[in-house]
Design a protein around this motif. Sequence first.
Motif: not given
Length: 296
Positions: A141-148
């Motif tokens: 929603y506010e970026g790209y889902k990624s690994e932390q």
Amino acid sequence: MSFFEAYTPEFSRFVLGNAPVKRLATGFDWVEGPVWFGDAECLYFSDIPNNQIMRLMMDGTVSVYRDPSNFANGHTRDLQGRLISCEHGTRRVTRTEHDGTITVLADQFEGKRLNSPNDVVVKSDGSIWFSDPHYGIMTNYEGYKSEQELPCNVYRIDAVTGALTAVVTDMACPNGLAFSPDEATLYVADTGAMFDKDAQRHIRRYTVNGSEVTDGAHFHTISHGASDGLRLDTDGNIWSSAADGVHCIAPDGALMGKILVPELVSNVCFGGRGKHRLFITATTSVYSIALNREGL
Ligand code: MG
């Protein structure tokens, strides 16, 4: 109706009885990162989910400044007046040069990618301090889902060497941050509570000694929602976002009063001629109110 709730006599002098909370622009999805450009008499702000940076002129005209913005969030200006931006999508902090080109200031720490830089402030020595919670990589929603890859820290970019150091490493989700007028104190908001009702929703104050930050102590717990963004006035009072508006907190941590805003507030900044106008980003709209105060 009143736009204020005053809990101390001082706060009654900060507000002007006849100054409205005015909606300047609306129709966005989640506005954040307001920054005032006095030389151009305009406000820049982010509409994060729509991947744009907007520009609001004081005649009410709104235009797109940058699209795509790489899901930009918080902004500030450096000592040369250049725009400093936190970008979720590219997981970096950038500087927009006077000619419009973009310079990357930070995108990794110890070989790992930053999470999603959120808010940023510049110290008088030119160093750039920013928070790096993981909100921008949790969903698309506010970026790209990624690994932390890294914990949620606050970092400092050295003005001379550009070196990145982690200065605050003991918060759940550091978010808004600002220095006291003498820069001996760094206030950092923790918004862990946005996703966990039992988590932190406080502001801490840290002692600053040059590039060193120590003694993180509880400063204030926000009574409604959390402090996403905060700015100070010239007397060191803290103006913080909250769920029901903007809370004004004295340097001793006491709540002095509130400006009530009809939408969930994300952030604030002072601007306007004389820096006495508080601009407020709140969910779908940008508001402002004239105050008997000056921004730092
Ligand atoms: Mg924020």
